[in-house]
Design a protein around this motif. Structure first.
Motif, PDB file in Angstrom:
ATOM      1  N   LYS A  77       0.827  -1.214   0.000  1.00  0.00           N
ATOM      2  CA  LYS A  77       0.000   0.000   0.000  1.00  0.00           C
ATOM      3  C   LYS A  77       0.859   1.261   0.000  1.00  0.00           C
ATOM      4  N   ASP A  78       0.566   2.163  -0.961  1.00  0.00           N
ATOM      5  CA  ASP A  78       1.257   3.459  -1.106  1.00  0.00           C
ATOM      6  C   ASP A  78       2.757   3.300  -1.387  1.00  0.00           C
ATOM      7  N   LYS A  79       3.149   2.198  -1.998  1.00  0.00           N
ATOM      8  CA  LYS A  79       4.559   1.936  -2.271  1.00  0.00           C
ATOM      9  C   LYS A  79       4.867   2.000  -3.769  1.00  0.00           C
ATOM     10  N   VAL A  80       6.124   2.319  -4.065  1.00  0.00           N
ATOM     11  CA  VAL A  80       6.641   2.265  -5.434  1.00  0.00           C
ATOM     12  C   VAL A  80       7.303   0.900  -5.604  1.00  0.00           C
ATOM     13  N   VAL A  81       6.793   0.108  -6.533  1.00  0.00           N
ATOM     14  CA  VAL A  81       7.330  -1.229  -6.792  1.00  0.00           C
ATOM     15  C   VAL A  81       8.179  -1.185  -8.056  1.00  0.00           C
ATOM     16  N   TYR A  82       9.345  -1.808  -7.980  1.00  0.00           N
ATOM     17  CA  TYR A  82      10.294  -1.801  -9.097  1.00  0.00           C
ATOM     18  C   TYR A  82      10.585  -3.243  -9.508  1.00  0.00           C
ATOM     19  N   CYS A  83      10.336  -3.566 -10.767  1.00  0.00           N
ATOM     20  CA  CYS A  83      10.663  -4.871 -11.347  1.00  0.00           C
ATOM     21  C   CYS A  83      11.771  -4.622 -12.366  1.00  0.00           C
ATOM     22  N   ASN A  84      12.997  -4.989 -12.043  1.00  0.00           N
ATOM     23  CA  ASN A  84      14.126  -4.533 -12.860  1.00  0.00           C
ATOM     24  C   ASN A  84      14.886  -5.628 -13.590  1.00  0.00           C
ATOM     25  N   CYS A  85      14.267  -6.809 -13.745  1.00  0.00           N
ATOM     26  CA  CYS A  85      14.970  -7.886 -14.463  1.00  0.00           C
ATOM     27  C   CYS A  85      14.088  -8.634 -15.456  1.00  0.00           C
ATOM     28  N   ASP A  86      13.020  -8.014 -15.933  1.00  0.00           N
ATOM     29  CA  ASP A  86      12.149  -8.643 -16.919  1.00  0.00           C
ATOM     30  C   ASP A  86      11.744  -7.614 -17.962  1.00  0.00           C
ATOM     31  N   ASP A  87      11.558  -8.069 -19.199  1.00  0.00           N
ATOM     32  CA  ASP A  87      11.005  -7.180 -20.209  1.00  0.00           C
ATOM     33  C   ASP A  87       9.600  -6.808 -19.750  1.00  0.00           C
ATOM     34  N   PRO A  88       9.343  -5.538 -19.465  1.00  0.00           N
ATOM     35  CA  PRO A  88       8.065  -5.144 -18.875  1.00  0.00           C
ATOM     36  C   PRO A  88       6.855  -5.423 -19.754  1.00  0.00           C
ATOM     37  N   ARG A  89       7.090  -5.586 -21.088  1.00  0.00           N
ATOM     38  CA  ARG A  89       5.939  -5.827 -21.964  1.00  0.00           C
ATOM     39  C   ARG A  89       5.494  -7.282 -21.954  1.00  0.00           C
ATOM     40  N   VAL A  90       6.335  -8.166 -21.475  1.00  0.00           N
ATOM     41  CA  VAL A  90       5.956  -9.583 -21.412  1.00  0.00           C
ATOM     42  C   VAL A  90       6.151 -10.159 -20.010  1.00  0.00           C
ATOM     43  N   SER A  91       6.591  -9.335 -19.075  1.00  0.00           N
ATOM     44  CA  SER A  91       6.890  -9.801 -17.717  1.00  0.00           C
ATOM     45  C   SER A  91       5.609 -10.106 -16.947  1.00  0.00           C
ATOM     46  N   ASN A  92       5.564 -11.271 -16.330  1.00  0.00           N
ATOM     47  CA  ASN A  92       4.419 -11.609 -15.493  1.00  0.00           C
ATOM     48  C   ASN A  92       4.424 -10.828 -14.183  1.00  0.00           C
ATOM     49  N   PHE A  93       5.586 -10.353 -13.775  1.00  0.00           N
ATOM     50  CA  PHE A  93       5.641  -9.488 -12.589  1.00  0.00           C
ATOM     51  C   PHE A  93       4.943  -8.167 -12.887  1.00  0.00           C
ATOM     52  N   PHE A  94       5.251  -7.576 -14.049  1.00  0.00           N
ATOM     53  CA  PHE A  94       4.591  -6.330 -14.430  1.00  0.00           C
ATOM     54  C   PHE A  94       3.088  -6.569 -14.609  1.00  0.00           C
ATOM     55  N   HIS A  95       2.747  -7.695 -15.204  1.00  0.00           N
ATOM     56  CA  HIS A  95       1.333  -8.042 -15.400  1.00  0.00           C
ATOM     57  C   HIS A  95       0.611  -8.107 -14.044  1.00  0.00           C
ATOM     58  N   TYR A  96       1.193  -8.814 -13.083  1.00  0.00           N
ATOM     59  CA  TYR A  96       0.549  -8.971 -11.782  1.00  0.00           C
ATOM     60  C   TYR A  96       0.315  -7.621 -11.111  1.00  0.00           C
ATOM     61  N   PHE A  97       1.342  -6.780 -11.067  1.00  0.00           N
ATOM     62  CA  PHE A  97       1.215  -5.516 -10.338  1.00  0.00           C
ATOM     63  C   PHE A  97       0.363  -4.490 -11.082  1.00  0.00           C
ATOM     64  N   SER A  98       0.396  -4.501 -12.404  1.00  0.00           N
ATOM     65  CA  SER A  98      -0.416  -3.534 -13.152  1.00  0.00           C
ATOM     66  C   SER A  98      -1.900  -3.877 -13.064  1.00  0.00           C
ATOM     67  N   TYR A  99      -2.237  -5.156 -13.142  1.00  0.00           N
ATOM     68  CA  TYR A  99      -3.643  -5.562 -13.066  1.00  0.00           C
ATOM     69  C   TYR A  99      -4.186  -5.544 -11.637  1.00  0.00           C
ATOM     70  N   ASN A 100      -3.296  -5.520 -10.658  1.00  0.00           N
ATOM     71  CA  ASN A 100      -3.731  -5.448  -9.252  1.00  0.00           C
ATOM     72  C   ASN A 100      -3.333  -4.119  -8.607  1.00  0.00           C
ATOM     73  N   PHE A 101      -3.064  -3.130  -9.429  1.00  0.00           N
ATOM     74  CA  PHE A 101      -2.549  -1.838  -8.958  1.00  0.00           C
ATOM     75  C   PHE A 101      -3.467  -1.215  -7.909  1.00  0.00           C
ATOM     76  N   GLU A 102      -4.747  -1.074  -8.249  1.00  0.00           N
ATOM     77  CA  GLU A 102      -5.701  -0.437  -7.336  1.00  0.00           C
ATOM     78  C   GLU A 102      -5.994  -1.330  -6.125  1.00  0.00           C
ATOM     79  N   LYS A 103      -6.081  -2.628  -6.350  1.00  0.00           N
ATOM     80  CA  LYS A 103      -6.378  -3.554  -5.260  1.00  0.00           C
ATOM     81  C   LYS A 103      -5.284  -3.523  -4.194  1.00  0.00           C
ATOM     82  N   LEU A 104      -4.039  -3.396  -4.644  1.00  0.00           N
ATOM     83  CA  LEU A 104      -2.907  -3.347  -3.715  1.00  0.00           C
ATOM     84  C   LEU A 104      -2.661  -1.948  -3.166  1.00  0.00           C
ATOM     85  N   GLY A 105      -3.249  -0.936  -3.814  1.00  0.00           N
ATOM     86  CA  GLY A 105      -3.062   0.438  -3.373  1.00  0.00           C
ATOM     87  C   GLY A 105      -1.675   0.976  -3.681  1.00  0.00           C
ATOM     88  N   LEU A 106      -1.107   0.560  -4.815  1.00  0.00           N
ATOM     89  CA  LEU A 106       0.243   0.989  -5.171  1.00  0.00           C
ATOM     90  C   LEU A 106       0.303   2.479  -5.494  1.00  0.00           C
TER      91      LEU A 106
END
Length: 352
Positions: free
Chosen positions: A40-69
């Motif tokens: 909640k209210d945090k800046v999350v950094y995923c720095n080892c995956d291509d962001p356009r195909v990264s499942n980490f980016f997918h998880y956090f972008s689709y759950n952005f509001e739910k997690l309160g990022l």
């Protein structure tokens, strides 16, 4: 033969640095559900995956509001192609920023994701990526296995919270073990069955396990490493066995008893205990104290002695299994026995 071939391939991954083990979305979801309160209210950094195909980016972008990022940032080594295995040969790297849904459809649309060019190659050690790291609160990704030591050292240097994927053998690294011993890093909840399935085109999957998946490589012993507090870390391991000298022999070169299986730790022994590294998955700092690790170099720091003169004749045989002076060893029925690596612990809650 199969095990040798698999080990050879994984060793080549370390040597050639072709260790792009892309994590499944299901594994990410299974682990990160335990950390939701931290985002909640945090800046999350995923720095080892291509962001356009990264499942980490997918998880956090689709759950952005739910997690309160507050913000999501992703970078990777230079890669301009949509192909997951584009060999990182593009001329310029990019990074993506996402600050949440703007049009009300609760989907991270392309026009809502800021795509920015980097001057360098996007390596996590570059000045540009370090500047992005400084702005982040939590780092979540699957870093290259071959660079795990360097990657974690950077996170510690910049005092970052993190949830990252690594192999359990990293516990024994001289750069990593002191962090575990000093409670600056610990294991998360882990992968299902103690193994991860990763997308990787470089290696044939020789796994014979029934849960192997087509088009993926199965790697045993992978785990999640974190420094975020989780409930698991404070759950006591239930002990039921009592100490006897016959069942728990002492090492010849160190004053500690050997335990082969974590659940068999005696509940009433107040001395030092050597346990397998898989113990770390059950480690609770309220229940146990970690003293050291019983392997060469690191073990010598605890005062583990070399082979006794009368046992030197056994060295050649056990050295075939990689044992050297500084490893723990026992005498069983007159034969030198070298167990796998041992974590040396003490029980804080001895039950008499």
């Amino acid at each position: 033969m199969i095990d040798k071939a698999k080990n050879k391939n994984l060793q080549e991954a370390k040597t050639n640095k072709k260790d792009e083990f892309y994590t499944q979305l299901s594994d990410i979801e299974r682990e990160l559900k335990y950390y939701k309160k931290h985002f909640k209210d945090k800046v999350v950094y995923c720095n080892c995956d291509d962001p356009r195909v990264s499942n980490f980016f997918h998880y956090f972008s689709y759950n952005f509001e739910k997690l309160g990022l507050k913000k999501l940032v992703a970078t990777c080594y230079k890669n301009q192609n949509m192909d997951l295995f584009s060999q990182n040969d593009a001329e310029q790297a990019i990074y993506l920023e996402y600050t949440g849904d703007k049009n009300g459809n609760n989907i991270p649309d392309p026009e809502e994701i800021g795509i920015k060019k980097l001057k360098g190659d996007g390596d996590f050690r570059s000045k540009e990526c370090i500047e992005l790291l400084k702005q982040a609160d939590i780092v979540v990704t699957n870093p290259p296995f071959s660079l795990f030591r360097e990657y974690v050292s950077q996170l510690i240097e910049y005092d970052k919270k993190f949830v990252i994927v690594g192999h359990q053998n990293a516990i024994k690294y001289k750069e990593i073990f002191p962090l575990i011993r000093d409670n600056k890093l610990w294991l998360g909840y882990g992968f299902k069955g103690g193994a991860g399935h990763f997308i990787n085109e470089h290696y044939e999957d020789y796994a014979t396990a029934t849960d192997r998946k087509e088009g993926m490589i199965r790697v045993s012993g992978v785990h999640w490493f974190t420094n975020l507090e989780i409930n698991k870390r404070h759950e006591d391991l239930i002990l039921y066995k009592k100490y006897t000298p016959e069942e728990y022999p002492k090492f010849e070169n160190f004053d500690a008893i050997n335990v082969d299986v974590t659940k068999d730790i005696p509940m009433d022994y107040d001395g030092l205990i050597g346990v397998p590294i898989t113990f770390m998955d059950k480690y609770n700092p309220d229940q146990f104290e970690i003293i050291g690790v019983g392997i060469a170099n690191l073990g010598l720091e605890m005062g583990i002695e070399p082979y006794k003169p009368e046992h030197k004749k056994y060295r050649k045989e056990v050295q075939k299994r990689g044992a050297v002076d500084g490893d723990l060893y026992m005498m069983v029925d007159g034969v030198v026995t070298v167990p796998y690596s041992r974590i040396i612990i003490r029980n804080k809650k001895v039950q008499k």
